[in-house]
Design a protein around this motif. Structure first.
Motif, mmCIF file in Angstrom:
data_model
loop_
_atom_site.group_PDB
_atom_site.id
_atom_site.type_symbol
_atom_site.label_atom_id
_atom_site.label_comp_id
_atom_site.label_asym_id
_atom_site.label_seq_id
_atom_site.Cartn_x
_atom_site.Cartn_y
_atom_site.Cartn_z
ATOM 1 N N LEU A 297 0.826 -1.203 0.000
ATOM 2 C CA LEU A 297 0.000 0.000 0.000
ATOM 3 C C LEU A 297 0.867 1.263 0.000
ATOM 4 C CD1 LEU A 297 -2.793 -1.055 2.516
ATOM 5 C CD2 LEU A 297 -2.961 -0.932 0.035
ATOM 6 N N ALA A 298 1.983 1.219 0.739
ATOM 7 C CA ALA A 298 2.885 2.371 0.778
ATOM 8 C C ALA A 298 3.556 2.586 -0.574
ATOM 9 C CB ALA A 298 3.937 2.171 1.871
ATOM 10 N N MET A 299 3.912 1.494 -1.255
ATOM 11 C CA MET A 299 4.482 1.607 -2.596
ATOM 12 C C MET A 299 3.509 2.315 -3.542
ATOM 13 S SD MET A 299 6.044 -2.214 -3.175
ATOM 14 C CE MET A 299 7.293 -2.916 -2.106
ATOM 15 N N HIS A 300 2.252 1.857 -3.504
ATOM 16 C CA HIS A 300 1.231 2.449 -4.366
ATOM 17 C C HIS A 300 1.066 3.934 -4.070
ATOM 18 C CE1 HIS A 300 -2.902 3.369 -5.728
ATOM 19 N NE2 HIS A 300 -2.622 2.525 -6.711
ATOM 20 N N GLN A 301 1.043 4.286 -2.779
ATOM 21 C CA GLN A 301 0.879 5.685 -2.393
ATOM 22 C C GLN A 301 2.051 6.533 -2.877
ATOM 23 O OE1 GLN A 301 -1.460 7.472 -1.129
ATOM 24 N NE2 GLN A 301 -0.270 9.347 -0.808
ATOM 25 N N LEU A 328 -8.496 -2.463 3.582
ATOM 26 C CA LEU A 328 -7.422 -1.995 2.702
ATOM 27 C C LEU A 328 -7.781 -0.657 2.068
ATOM 28 C CD1 LEU A 328 -6.520 -5.370 0.942
ATOM 29 C CD2 LEU A 328 -5.246 -4.240 2.775
ATOM 30 N N ALA A 329 -9.037 -0.499 1.671
ATOM 31 C CA ALA A 329 -9.479 0.765 1.069
ATOM 32 C C ALA A 329 -9.386 1.903 2.079
ATOM 33 C CB ALA A 329 -10.908 0.632 0.551
ATOM 34 N N ARG A 330 -9.774 1.632 3.327
ATOM 35 C CA ARG A 330 -9.679 2.680 4.358
ATOM 36 C C ARG A 330 -8.223 3.028 4.639
ATOM 37 N NH1 ARG A 330 -13.608 -0.434 7.049
ATOM 38 N NH2 ARG A 330 -12.074 -1.060 8.621
ATOM 39 N N CYS A 331 -7.351 2.022 4.604
ATOM 40 C CA CYS A 331 -5.929 2.292 4.818
ATOM 41 C C CYS A 331 -5.377 3.167 3.697
ATOM 42 C CB CYS A 331 -5.162 0.971 4.901
ATOM 43 S SG CYS A 331 -3.423 1.163 5.368
#
Length: 343
Positions: A297-301, A328-331
């Motif tokens: 998720l951090a990579m995507h962000q 995951l969506a909320r994160c």
């Protein structure tokens, strides 16, 4: 304050995170990922992330790894395999950090005890006082003591100051001569990964240890960048996906060595070991799964902030499907909220 620190962990906000500064891209910056039917796969995100961090050129059309890549990857593996890499070349994590971590997890904590630990590191004292003197913590009465500053910061604020002071310089220094660019990108990902790890850790594992795992989870990548730049004298004009994956695997093995060198808490080391072997074995430890999902998720962000992936594209990844899609969506939403997208 006694007994309240850990309960504040999930509620208290850290100091406001400044918008990421613009990083100058060189010719090796990968092209943006083209989302198919509005979705982006986790494997695509991970490959683009490693190209971005390591400044690797775009992929070749040939799916087979060229001979020059095989030679480079073999050399890289030899330098890092079986503990051959000299982890002493990396900065040593200050001993005050694990002591502070243990203290901040205690329900019997008080400000005086924390202040006494922090006093052992004069530079850290200066950082704590500097942050509490900023406009974010401006109060009617000046901060007159270290204990007052610790109470004013609270657990999340103190955690942010301590880890920024300790981990950011380490990651910035780990990547060698090109460290300003590579190190900044590593730190940007580490911050986001740690933030996501805390978000996903509820009911899974210790949030503070998850935060630390998120921070150090790609610490070996800086060493790989340094080896590629200096010792291997890499001059590739293009490289295959297999070469990128090989570099990533070496980096994960180095991260395990670094975790031992820094004497990280056993649960964190176990998660790093299992994560490094995830290509061969399923991840059984909850913290390993949290770490993997947080990193993706951090990579995507991070890639979205640099316009290398559509921030609104659905992020699909079977390897993190054990987490509810809504969680995951909320994160992802929380990462966008806390880490501003570049204008």
């Amino acid at each position: 304050m006694k007994g309240n620190w850990w309960r504040l962990f999930a509620r208290e906000r850290a100091p406001a995170t400044p918008a990421p500064r613009q990083v100058a891209f060189n010719r090796n910056t990968p092209n943006p990922i083209e989302a198919s039917h509005g979705t982006v796969s986790g494997d695509e995100v991970e490959e683009h992330f490693h190209r971005f961090i390591l400044n690797l050129p775009p992929s070749t059309e040939d799916s087979a790894t060229p001979a020059v890549e095989q030679v480079l990857l073999q050399r890289l593996t030899e330098l890092c395999d079986s503990g051959r890499f000299d982890v002493r070349s990396l900065p040593r994590m200050p001993t005050v950090l694990p002591q502070l971590m243990r203290a901040m997890k205690s329900d019997n904590l008080n400000g005086a005890q924390l202040a006494n630990l922090i006093r052992r590191d004069p530079v850290l004292v200066g950082e704590v006082m500097r942050v509490t003197g900023s406009i974010t913590y401006r109060t009617a009465h000046p901060v007159g003591s270290l204990q007052h500053a610790v109470v004013l910061l609270g657990q999340i604020g103190l955690r942010h100051v301590v880890t920024s002071y300790v981990m950011k310089p380490i990651l910035m220094a780990s990547a060698g001569a090109n460290g300003q660019l590579v190190g900044q990108r590593l730190w940007d990902h580490a911050e986001r990964s740690a933030h996501a790890a805390v978000f996903l850790s509820k009911g899974q594992c210790d949030p503070f240890e998850a935060y630390l795992a998120g921070l150090v989870g790609y610490s070996g990548l800086g060493a790989v960048a340094r080896l590629l730049e200096k010792e291997l004298e890499m001059t590739l004009t293009s490289c295959s996906s297999a070469f990128v994956a090989g570099c990533a695997q070496v980096a994960m093995q180095l991260t395990v060595q670094v975790g031992r060198h820094w004497d990280l808490p056993p649960p964190v080391q176990d998660a790093l070991i299992e994560h490094a072997d995830s290509g061969r074995h399923a991840m059984a430890l909850p913290m390993s799964r949290v770490l993997h999902a947080a990193q993706r998720l951090a990579m995507h962000q991070l890639l979205a902030e640099h316009r290398l992936v559509d921030a609104e594209a659905d992020f699909s990844d079977g390897s993190i499907a054990q987490f509810p899609s809504m969680l995951l969506a909320r994160c992802q939403q929380d990462l966008r909220k806390n880490f501003a997208t570049q204008p």
